[in-house]
Design a protein around this motif. Structure first.
Motif, PDB file in Angstrom:
ATOM      1  N   GLU A 254       0.609  -1.412  -0.340  1.00 40.23           N
ATOM      2  CA  GLU A 254      -0.230   0.214   0.204  1.00 40.23           C
ATOM      3  C   GLU A 254       0.803   1.118   0.462  1.00 40.23           C
ATOM      4  O   GLU A 254       0.706   2.527  -0.392  1.00 40.23           O
ATOM      5  N   VAL A 255       2.400   1.098   0.741  1.00 39.28           N
ATOM      6  CA  VAL A 255       2.918   2.291   0.685  1.00 39.28           C
ATOM      7  C   VAL A 255       3.163   2.369  -0.513  1.00 39.28           C
ATOM      8  O   VAL A 255       3.886   3.677  -0.743  1.00 39.28           O
ATOM      9  N   MET A 256       3.951   1.475  -1.228  1.00 31.80           N
ATOM     10  CA  MET A 256       4.386   1.509  -2.763  1.00 31.80           C
ATOM     11  C   MET A 256       3.132   2.132  -3.614  1.00 31.80           C
ATOM     12  O   MET A 256       4.170   3.079  -4.569  1.00 31.80           O
ATOM     13  N   ASN A 257       2.039   1.794  -3.307  1.00 30.04           N
ATOM     14  CA  ASN A 257       1.195   2.302  -4.290  1.00 30.04           C
ATOM     15  C   ASN A 257       0.665   3.700  -4.464  1.00 30.04           C
ATOM     16  O   ASN A 257       0.854   4.715  -5.062  1.00 30.04           O
TER      17      ASN A 257
ATOM     18  N   PHE B 269       5.675  -5.626   6.233  1.00 33.92           N
ATOM     19  CA  PHE B 269       6.702  -5.391   5.842  1.00 33.92           C
ATOM     20  C   PHE B 269       7.223  -7.276   6.076  1.00 33.92           C
ATOM     21  O   PHE B 269       8.340  -6.767   6.465  1.00 33.92           O
ATOM     22  N   PRO B 270       6.662  -8.117   4.752  1.00 34.31           N
ATOM     23  CA  PRO B 270       7.575  -9.281   4.812  1.00 34.31           C
ATOM     24  C   PRO B 270       9.662  -9.059   4.840  1.00 34.31           C
ATOM     25  O   PRO B 270       9.980  -9.672   5.667  1.00 34.31           O
ATOM     26  N   GLN B 271       9.620  -8.426   4.160  1.00 30.86           N
ATOM     27  CA  GLN B 271      10.699  -8.018   3.590  1.00 30.86           C
ATOM     28  C   GLN B 271      11.741  -6.813   4.138  1.00 30.86           C
ATOM     29  O   GLN B 271      11.693  -5.516   2.488  1.00 30.86           O
ATOM     30  N   PRO B 272      11.995  -5.555   4.657  1.00 29.58           N
ATOM     31  CA  PRO B 272      11.197  -4.607   5.421  1.00 29.58           C
ATOM     32  C   PRO B 272      12.946  -4.249   3.793  1.00 29.58           C
ATOM     33  O   PRO B 272      12.933  -2.858   3.468  1.00 29.58           O
ATOM     34  N   ASP B 273      13.773  -5.198   4.152  1.00 34.76           N
ATOM     35  CA  ASP B 273      15.719  -4.784   3.458  1.00 34.76           C
ATOM     36  C   ASP B 273      14.916  -4.649   1.735  1.00 34.76           C
ATOM     37  O   ASP B 273      15.254  -2.741   1.503  1.00 34.76           O
ATOM     38  N   GLN B 274      13.864  -5.071   0.949  1.00 36.44           N
ATOM     39  CA  GLN B 274      13.986  -4.745  -0.155  1.00 36.44           C
ATOM     40  C   GLN B 274      13.405  -3.676  -0.664  1.00 36.44           C
ATOM     41  O   GLN B 274      12.953  -2.714  -1.275  1.00 36.44           O
ATOM     42  N   PHE B 275      12.056  -3.790   0.642  1.00 32.46           N
ATOM     43  CA  PHE B 275      11.154  -2.116   0.759  1.00 32.46           C
ATOM     44  C   PHE B 275      11.789  -1.054   0.856  1.00 32.46           C
ATOM     45  O   PHE B 275      11.773  -0.026   0.150  1.00 32.46           O
ATOM     46  N   LEU B 276      12.978  -0.736   1.556  1.00 30.52           N
ATOM     47  CA  LEU B 276      13.311   0.213   1.967  1.00 30.52           C
ATOM     48  C   LEU B 276      14.801   1.048   0.716  1.00 30.52           C
ATOM     49  O   LEU B 276      14.215   1.676  -0.029  1.00 30.52           O
TER      50      LEU B 276
ATOM     51  N   LYS C 274      14.023   0.065  -2.390  1.00 31.13           N
ATOM     52  CA  LYS C 274      13.220   0.301  -3.461  1.00 31.13           C
ATOM     53  C   LYS C 274      12.872   1.810  -3.412  1.00 31.13           C
ATOM     54  O   LYS C 274      13.251   2.239  -4.762  1.00 31.13           O
ATOM     55  N   LEU C 275      13.309   1.289  -2.164  1.00 31.42           N
ATOM     56  CA  LEU C 275      12.736   3.453  -2.209  1.00 31.42           C
ATOM     57  C   LEU C 275      14.409   4.313  -1.938  1.00 31.42           C
ATOM     58  O   LEU C 275      13.757   4.993  -2.876  1.00 31.42           O
ATOM     59  N   LEU C 276      14.826   3.390  -1.781  1.00 32.06           N
ATOM     60  CA  LEU C 276      15.742   4.913  -1.684  1.00 32.06           C
ATOM     61  C   LEU C 276      16.549   4.798  -3.079  1.00 32.06           C
ATOM     62  O   LEU C 276      16.751   5.604  -3.283  1.00 32.06           O
ATOM     63  N   ASP C 277      16.762   3.683  -3.952  1.00 32.86           N
ATOM     64  CA  ASP C 277      16.162   3.755  -5.278  1.00 32.86           C
ATOM     65  C   ASP C 277      16.191   5.166  -5.768  1.00 32.86           C
ATOM     66  O   ASP C 277      16.812   5.268  -6.938  1.00 32.86           O
ATOM     67  N   LYS C 278      15.231   5.725  -5.453  1.00 33.43           N
ATOM     68  CA  LYS C 278      14.388   6.566  -6.138  1.00 33.43           C
ATOM     69  C   LYS C 278      14.232   7.807  -5.499  1.00 33.43           C
ATOM     70  O   LYS C 278      14.036   9.275  -5.504  1.00 33.43           O
TER      71      LYS C 278
ATOM     72  N   SER D 185      20.265   0.004   9.910  1.00 27.84           N
ATOM     73  CA  SER D 185      21.737  -0.065   8.378  1.00 27.84           C
ATOM     74  C   SER D 185      20.806  -0.465   7.454  1.00 27.84           C
ATOM     75  O   SER D 185      21.224  -1.415   6.062  1.00 27.84           O
ATOM     76  N   LYS D 186      19.426  -0.623   8.169  1.00 30.04           N
ATOM     77  CA  LYS D 186      18.379  -1.398   6.649  1.00 30.04           C
ATOM     78  C   LYS D 186      18.170  -0.095   5.871  1.00 30.04           C
ATOM     79  O   LYS D 186      17.528  -0.668   4.665  1.00 30.04           O
ATOM     80  N   GLY D 187      18.675   0.589   5.723  1.00 28.60           N
ATOM     81  CA  GLY D 187      18.318   2.033   4.840  1.00 28.60           C
ATOM     82  C   GLY D 187      16.894   2.554   5.982  1.00 28.60           C
ATOM     83  O   GLY D 187      16.474   3.604   5.021  1.00 28.60           O
TER      84      GLY D 187
END
Ligand code: GAL
Length: 718
Positions: free
Chosen positions: A246-249, A286-293, A295-299, A357-359
């Motif tokens: 939902e956050v990504m949307n 938030f099953p995969q917080p590392d990936q979620f963070l 993806k956002l950092l990439d933007k 450390s995860k972002g």
């Protein structure tokens, strides 16, 4: 018989001696601490103090640069005494003197004639001293400021108390016959009660109010905060139980619709347990917080996590933490004694491992303020032995300090939110917010934040009408943190379709102004100048009794009349911009311009000089005015904050008709390398050519970080 007469006589004599008024008070002995800064100590002050907790090293280079200034002579008449385990302080006041500060107030800017009992609390719709930053500091328009460095419920009678032995007593009047009988007789002092056996007092001098505040920020706060660039973009806080999807949307929706976004705030539901908290990502949402963070950092979109410090039995460090918590709970969660090193280590280790450390780029530290019904009572005890009332005064400051250090040790800047603060906070990377929601009062708080070394955001949450929504979004875009806090309502910038474009425009303008905002914050960091300033900090905005020609009235001297009023609905943003927000229901407003020529930001037209404007600005724009010689550097309206190392074109808008030189600060926007000299300052110069036409030149810094390449000038005043 004789004995009976004599004994009461002796007792009266002794009673009289102990009640001998000011004779028991000793004059404060001021010791120089830095150019323009003095300190006095009375009795035995507490060991725990706000400045001790803030732990800043005064910025002596900047203080030296501000220069020396002589001791404000009248303050020689300052007194102190200890009485019944309390310390009484008294400072003189002159007749026309005005006072500002005394905590984050929401109703008035001028503080003379008020009583404040300064306590950390959630603001409850009345200026009484209970507020998020009850900083015991006042600034006088006579060019000095007084700070009482105590973490106590300090009571201040600011020009209220009248002493029998006053050298300037009010005239006794007869209410029966004199119609001008004054219910509030003239008081020539500020009297203070510090509920402690002693107190430490600082005095800051200045050639004007701004200089006083600068010295306070540089000395007590070690300077001001320089946020990371992403902190100055737009931030949106999503509904509390939103999942990563939902956050990504939401982020994609911002992009699709063209609304800028620099950081996202996750509210309590990012954790499995909240109120009290386990500080661990919820596995379903938030099953995969590392990936979620990532993806956002990439933007280049950062993530801020909501927390409060009350610990759930389900948190990984619960058992280890328990011995270091106080006697009482908050929402059934033990309250950690944040002053203890084992507590600090447990928090640090878990937060670095789980979040930083995860972002994760920052925190929103909630509920360290009040209300009383929620927080620990003053009968609570803490393992460090610090009293509950003092703990409450320093708790917000302590956690700001701790969290900021975890980022700094990684050479990474952060910028977050806090609901409690105190003296010495200016260099801490936190902005204050609250649950109160009065738009006008939010602007008054913005003005008042500038006297006491804190930042404030008039966050937008929801609105009854599209007009209100637009007005609130306009104000928030001209504040230290441009935030939509949709945690409860799920509001979006485009929620009201009829103003969706205007909201987008003002958010884009915020992004365009990034170089200007960043430069203003660099002045906070290096010179102690607050980025948002009450008008009373602006040179040329003052009332001099000597200037008055006839009676003070709105026909003969409208400017003087206006300045004498409490101006709390307009403010300066940086050196050049005057912001005059509009409120729902209003179609016109008054703007009081300081002396000097002023221009309309949008058209460049001259609007006045030391005058009072009546404006009817229309709904679409927030009224903005620029001072003569104002240079407003702007970048294109990007969707996200530019990444480190990005190179951008710069348009410099110029207002006015005269030659002028200004500077523009820049650095990598993310790290603390600027503290080691890794920053660039360009000179922006407007001069007249042979034909008498204005032309602009940019002199770039050599071999220093600087993000702007192509330059164009827009001479706004035709
Ligand atoms: C409040 C806070 C709100 C929101 C909410 C979440 O205390 O002021 O902004 O974060 O908690 O529970």
């Amino acid at each position: 018989m004789q004995v009976r007469l004599v004994v009461p006589g002796i007792i009266y004599f002794i009673l009289l001696l102990s009640f001998s008024g000011s004779q028991a008070q000793e004059a404060l002995q001021w010791q120089p601490m830095a150019p323009g800064v003095w300190k006095a100590v009375s009795g035995s002050p507490d060991k725990v103090t706000p400045l001790g907790v803030a732990g800043n090293i005064p910025n002596s280079t900047a203080l030296q640069k501000l220069g020396d200034i002589s001791f404000p002579q009248s303050l020689g008449q300052s007194y102190a005494e200890q009485f019944e385990h309390k310390t009484f302080l008294r400072f003189p006041l002159q007749r026309e003197e005005q006072l500002y500060g005394l905590g984050l107030n929401f109703k008035t800017v001028q503080q003379r004639g008020t009583i404040r009992e300064l306590q950390v609390d959630h603001y409850g719709n009345g200026d009484n001293g209970r507020t998020h930053a009850p900083v015991p500091f006042y600034v006088s328009d006579k060019g000095y400021g007084i700070l009482v460095n105590a973490a106590r419920h300090i009571k201040v009678y600011a020009g209220i108390a009248v002493r029998k032995d006053s050298e300037n007593p009010p005239e006794e009047m007869n209410r029966n016959t004199q119609r001008n009988w004054n219910p509030q007789p003239y008081s020539d002092n500020v009297e203070v009660i510090v509920p402690a056996e002693g107190a430490e007092i600082y005095l800051f001098a200045g050639n004007n109010t701004l200089e006083v505040v600068q010295r306070y920020n540089l000395f007590a706060g070690g300077g001001g905060v320089l946020p990371p660039k992403w902190g100055l973009g737009f931030t949106h806080r999503t509904p509390t139980l939103f999942s990563d999807r939902e956050v990504m949307n939401e982020v994609e929706e911002f992009e699709k619709r063209g609304y800028p976004l620099s950081f996202i705030g996750l509210e309590p539901g990012w954790q499995t347990y909240s109120y009290p908290n386990n500080y661990v990502w919820d596995k379903d949402r938030f099953p995969q917080p590392d990936q979620f963070l990532q993806k956002l950092l990439d933007k280049n979109i950062r993530v801020n996590l909501w927390i409060n410090p009350y610990i759930s039995s389900k948190s990984p460090f619960y058992k280890e933490m328990l011995p270091y918590t106080g006697t009482h709970t908050v929402w059934a969660g033990p309250v950690p004694d944040l002053t203890l090193p084992p507590v600090q280590k447990l928090f640090r280790d878990l937060f670095i491992q789980q979040h930083i450390s995860k972002g994760v780029s920052g925190y929103k530290i909630d509920e360290t303020d009040g209300y009383d019904v929620w927080l620990w009572p003053n009968v609570a005890k803490f393992p460090s032995g610090i009293g509950a009332d003092q703990m409450r005064q320093i708790y917000g400051l302590t956690i700001q300090k701790l969290t900021a250090a975890w980022f700094k040790e990684r050479n990474q800047r952060t910028y977050g939110l806090s609901r409690a603060s105190h003296a010495g906070a200016s260099s801490l990377p936190y902005v204050i917010y609250n649950d109160y929601y009065n738009h006008r009062d939010f602007i008054t708080a913005l003005c008042n934040s500038s006297f006491i070394g804190v930042l404030w955001t008039p966050e937008a949450r929801s609105s009854k009408t599209s007009e209100e929504w637009l007005r609130r979004m306009q104000s928030v875009c001209f504040s230290p943190m441009a935030m939509l806090n949709a945690w409860a309502d799920g509001t979006k910038p485009w929620t009201f379709p009829d103003v969706a474009n205007e909201v987008k425009e003002v958010m884009q303008l915020r992004m365009q102004l990034l170089p200007y905002l960043y430069n203003s914050f660099s002045q906070y960091a290096f010179e102690g100048k607050p980025p948002v300033r009450a008008m009373n900090l602006e040179p040329g905005f003052s009332f001099e009794a000597t200037e008055q020609k006839g009676d003070l009235n709105s026909t003969e001297n409208p400017y003087e009349m206006a300045v004498k009023k409490d101006i709390r609905d307009q403010y300066m943003l940086g050196d050049y911009l005057l912001v005059a927000p509009m409120f729902a229901g209003d179609t016109k407003r008054t703007v009081v311009l300081p002396r000097g020529d002023w221009y309309d930001f949008y058209t460049g037209e001259w609007v006045g000089n030391g005058s009072v404007l009546e404006i009817t600005p229309g709904l679409s724009k927030i009224p903005l005015f620029v001072k003569e010689g104002g240079m407003i550097p702007m970048i294109p309206a990007l969707l996200h904050t530019p990444k480190k190392g990005a190179s951008l074109p710069l348009t410099i808008r110029y207002y006015g008709k005269t030659e002028h030189t200004s500077t523009l600060y820049d650095d990598d926007g993310e790290s603390f390398d600027y503290e080691k000299g890794e920053f660039g300052i360009a000179t922006l110069k407007v001069s007249k050519n042979k034909k008498g036409l204005l032309q602009g030149t940019v002199i770039l810094p050599k071999n220093k970080p600087f993000s702007y390449n192509k330059f164009s000038w827009e001479f706004m005043t035709k």
